[in-house]
Design a protein around this motif. Structure first.
Motif, PDB file in Angstrom:
ATOM      1  N   ILE A 193       0.651  12.634 -11.048  1.00  0.00           N
ATOM      2  CA  ILE A 193       1.298  13.801 -10.458  1.00  0.00           C
ATOM      3  C   ILE A 193       0.616  15.100 -10.880  1.00  0.00           C
ATOM      4  N   THR A 194       0.214  15.186 -12.139  1.00  0.00           N
ATOM      5  CA  THR A 194      -0.342  16.442 -12.646  1.00  0.00           C
ATOM      6  C   THR A 194      -1.859  16.510 -12.547  1.00  0.00           C
ATOM      7  N   TYR A 240      -3.325  15.000  -2.612  1.00  0.00           N
ATOM      8  CA  TYR A 240      -2.971  14.753  -1.212  1.00  0.00           C
ATOM      9  C   TYR A 240      -3.527  13.408  -0.748  1.00  0.00           C
ATOM     10  N   ASN A 241      -4.761  13.113  -1.106  1.00  0.00           N
ATOM     11  CA  ASN A 241      -5.385  11.851  -0.688  1.00  0.00           C
ATOM     12  C   ASN A 241      -4.689  10.640  -1.296  1.00  0.00           C
ATOM     13  N   ARG A 242      -4.046  10.830  -2.434  1.00  0.00           N
ATOM     14  CA  ARG A 242      -3.305   9.716  -3.042  1.00  0.00           C
ATOM     15  C   ARG A 242      -2.150   9.272  -2.139  1.00  0.00           C
ATOM     16  N   TYR A 243      -1.549  10.234  -1.452  1.00  0.00           N
ATOM     17  CA  TYR A 243      -0.342   9.935  -0.686  1.00  0.00           C
ATOM     18  C   TYR A 243      -0.560   9.841   0.818  1.00  0.00           C
ATOM     19  N   LYS A 244      -1.647  10.360   1.318  1.00  0.00           N
ATOM     20  CA  LYS A 244      -1.798  10.432   2.772  1.00  0.00           C
ATOM     21  C   LYS A 244      -2.012   9.057   3.392  1.00  0.00           C
ATOM     22  N   ASP A 245      -1.687   8.969   4.674  1.00  0.00           N
ATOM     23  CA  ASP A 245      -1.831   7.723   5.422  1.00  0.00           C
ATOM     24  C   ASP A 245      -3.311   7.370   5.602  1.00  0.00           C
ATOM     25  N   SER A 246      -3.590   6.084   5.733  1.00  0.00           N
ATOM     26  CA  SER A 246      -4.982   5.626   5.869  1.00  0.00           C
ATOM     27  C   SER A 246      -5.579   5.984   7.226  1.00  0.00           C
ATOM     28  N   TYR A 247      -4.732   6.147   8.229  1.00  0.00           N
ATOM     29  CA  TYR A 247      -5.232   6.349   9.594  1.00  0.00           C
ATOM     30  C   TYR A 247      -4.915   7.714  10.177  1.00  0.00           C
ATOM     31  N   VAL A 248      -3.927   8.396   9.615  1.00  0.00           N
ATOM     32  CA  VAL A 248      -3.509   9.707  10.139  1.00  0.00           C
ATOM     33  C   VAL A 248      -3.584  10.714   9.002  1.00  0.00           C
ATOM     34  N   ASP A 249      -4.042  11.917   9.307  1.00  0.00           N
ATOM     35  CA  ASP A 249      -4.180  12.939   8.273  1.00  0.00           C
ATOM     36  C   ASP A 249      -2.833  13.591   7.983  1.00  0.00           C
ATOM     37  N   MET A 250      -1.905  12.759   7.502  1.00  0.00           N
ATOM     38  CA  MET A 250      -0.564  13.202   7.128  1.00  0.00           C
ATOM     39  C   MET A 250      -0.042  12.266   6.054  1.00  0.00           C
ATOM     40  N   ILE A 251       0.977  12.714   5.351  1.00  0.00           N
ATOM     41  CA  ILE A 251       1.708  11.833   4.436  1.00  0.00           C
ATOM     42  C   ILE A 251       2.897  11.282   5.213  1.00  0.00           C
ATOM     43  N   LEU A 252       2.928   9.965   5.392  1.00  0.00           N
ATOM     44  CA  LEU A 252       3.998   9.327   6.166  1.00  0.00           C
ATOM     45  C   LEU A 252       4.908   8.526   5.225  1.00  0.00           C
ATOM     46  N   ALA A 253       5.692   7.635   5.787  1.00  0.00           N
ATOM     47  CA  ALA A 253       6.740   6.957   5.014  1.00  0.00           C
ATOM     48  C   ALA A 253       6.213   6.261   3.762  1.00  0.00           C
ATOM     49  N   ASP A 254       5.097   5.536   3.887  1.00  0.00           N
ATOM     50  CA  ASP A 254       4.572   4.809   2.719  1.00  0.00           C
ATOM     51  C   ASP A 254       4.122   5.774   1.630  1.00  0.00           C
ATOM     52  N   GLY A 255       3.484   6.874   2.042  1.00  0.00           N
ATOM     53  CA  GLY A 255       3.041   7.866   1.068  1.00  0.00           C
ATOM     54  C   GLY A 255       4.209   8.556   0.389  1.00  0.00           C
ATOM     55  N   ILE A 256       5.254   8.835   1.155  1.00  0.00           N
ATOM     56  CA  ILE A 256       6.442   9.458   0.576  1.00  0.00           C
ATOM     57  C   ILE A 256       7.118   8.506  -0.396  1.00  0.00           C
ATOM     58  N   SER A 257       7.100   7.210  -0.054  1.00  0.00           N
ATOM     59  CA  SER A 257       7.659   6.211  -0.958  1.00  0.00           C
ATOM     60  C   SER A 257       6.893   6.183  -2.280  1.00  0.00           C
ATOM     61  N   LEU A 258       5.562   6.285  -2.200  1.00  0.00           N
ATOM     62  CA  LEU A 258       4.734   6.324  -3.410  1.00  0.00           C
ATOM     63  C   LEU A 258       5.009   7.596  -4.205  1.00  0.00           C
ATOM     64  N   LEU A 259       5.146   8.720  -3.508  1.00  0.00           N
ATOM     65  CA  LEU A 259       5.476   9.977  -4.168  1.00  0.00           C
ATOM     66  C   LEU A 259       6.813   9.861  -4.897  1.00  0.00           C
ATOM     67  N   CYS A 260       7.785   9.240  -4.249  1.00  0.00           N
ATOM     68  CA  CYS A 260       9.097   9.047  -4.885  1.00  0.00           C
ATOM     69  C   CYS A 260       8.979   8.158  -6.116  1.00  0.00           C
ATOM     70  N   ASP A 261       8.156   7.121  -6.024  1.00  0.00           N
ATOM     71  CA  ASP A 261       7.926   6.266  -7.193  1.00  0.00           C
ATOM     72  C   ASP A 261       7.354   7.079  -8.341  1.00  0.00           C
ATOM     73  N   ASP A 262       6.391   7.943  -8.024  1.00  0.00           N
ATOM     74  CA  ASP A 262       5.770   8.766  -9.063  1.00  0.00           C
ATOM     75  C   ASP A 262       6.764   9.738  -9.676  1.00  0.00           C
ATOM     76  N   LEU A 263       7.675  10.244  -8.836  1.00  0.00           N
ATOM     77  CA  LEU A 263       8.684  11.195  -9.314  1.00  0.00           C
ATOM     78  C   LEU A 263       9.899  10.496  -9.911  1.00  0.00           C
ATOM     79  N   GLN A 264       9.932   9.158  -9.785  1.00  0.00           N
ATOM     80  CA  GLN A 264      11.073   8.347 -10.235  1.00  0.00           C
ATOM     81  C   GLN A 264      12.359   8.788  -9.545  1.00  0.00           C
TER      82      GLN A 264
END
Length: 251
Positions: free
Chosen positions: A18-19, A63-87
């Motif tokens: 995260i940091t 940003y690249n850690r969370y962004k989608d593999s095919y679209v230049d956005m953070i989508l559901a899977d990336g947000i899920s990973l972000l939530c995991d990181d934030l607990q």
């Protein structure tokens, strides 16, 4: 670095992800906070030299850690990973507050610009973001934001199932006693998308009208759907009025 438990090692990796800091700095911050992640973030971000955290290189990496593999956005899977990181549970209402801070246009989507421009917001502690829901003005802003955030792109109204889910989430915080009856009424009598006017006026109704309807004004300028809801409550005996003592109760 030695003899870290698995739990400590997991927190170390989350903190670094995260940091963007080094393992040594992450370890120092976590140790100083007795291995509490939120406390470690406070320690880390209170240091003046941490301004370097927001350099463009690291922002891109994050940003690249969370962004989608095919679209230049953070989508559901990336947000899920972000939530995991934030607990934080992805279904936690605090993620709505995060989205509000980021001025996100659509549920389960963060554009690159939204994410990078608002990254400073992640420095705020999650409990502080949650506490904003207790502030009436901020709750109103978050509530109104939720309508545009949750509706499908190109639609003016909010799908009923989505609206019901959002109301249950939001009013769980404000504890509106009639929320379940409202949702049941909509499914039984309305079964249509929800307009922005109904969405905004319902908050006013929930805030100003007693759950017993003792101060409900039938001549007030409520949307027809709210007036029909009051009729539904009375017709089904959900609100029972006592003529003898002029008091009411909810069944």
């Amino acid at each position: 670095m030695h003899k870290l438990t698995r739990g400590h090692r997991d927190k170390l990796h989350q903190f670094m992800a995260i940091t963007g800091t080094s393992e040594k700095v992450a370890h120092q911050a976590l140790k100083a906070s007795d291995w509490h992640l939120e406390g470690a973030f406070d320690v880390f971000y209170s240091q003046p030299q941490i301004k370097a955290f927001t350099d463009s290189r690291h922002l891109e990496e994050l940003y690249n850690r969370y962004k989608d593999s095919y679209v230049d956005m953070i989508l559901a899977d990336g947000i899920s990973l972000l939530c995991d990181d934030l607990q934080v549970d992805p279904q936690d209402i605090v993620m709505l507050v995060v989205s509000w801070h980021m001025k996100a246009n659509t549920m389960c989507e963060f554009s690159k610009q939204e994410f990078i421009d608002s990254l400073e917001r992640f420095r705020e502690r999650i409990p502080y973001m949650r506490s904003e829901l207790k502030d009436d003005q901020k709750f109103r802003e978050i509530y109104n934001f939720a309508f545009g955030w949750a509706k499908e792109k190109g639609q003016k109204s909010l799908a009923l199932d989505t609206a019901i889910g959002m109301w249950q989430l939001l009013f769980a915080e404000k504890q509106w006693l009639l929320v379940d009856h409202w949702c049941q009424f909509l499914q039984a009598r309305h079964n249509k998308a929800i307009s922005r006017d109904t969405w905004s006026q319902l908050l006013e109704f929930a805030r100003t009208v007693e759950p017993t309807l003792s101060n409900y004004d039938a001549e007030g300028a409520w949307p027809y759907l709210i007036d029909e809801f009051v009729e539904y409550l009375n017709e089904n005996g959900i609100i029972q009025s006592s003529q003898s003592n002029d008091s009411s109760q909810i069944r």
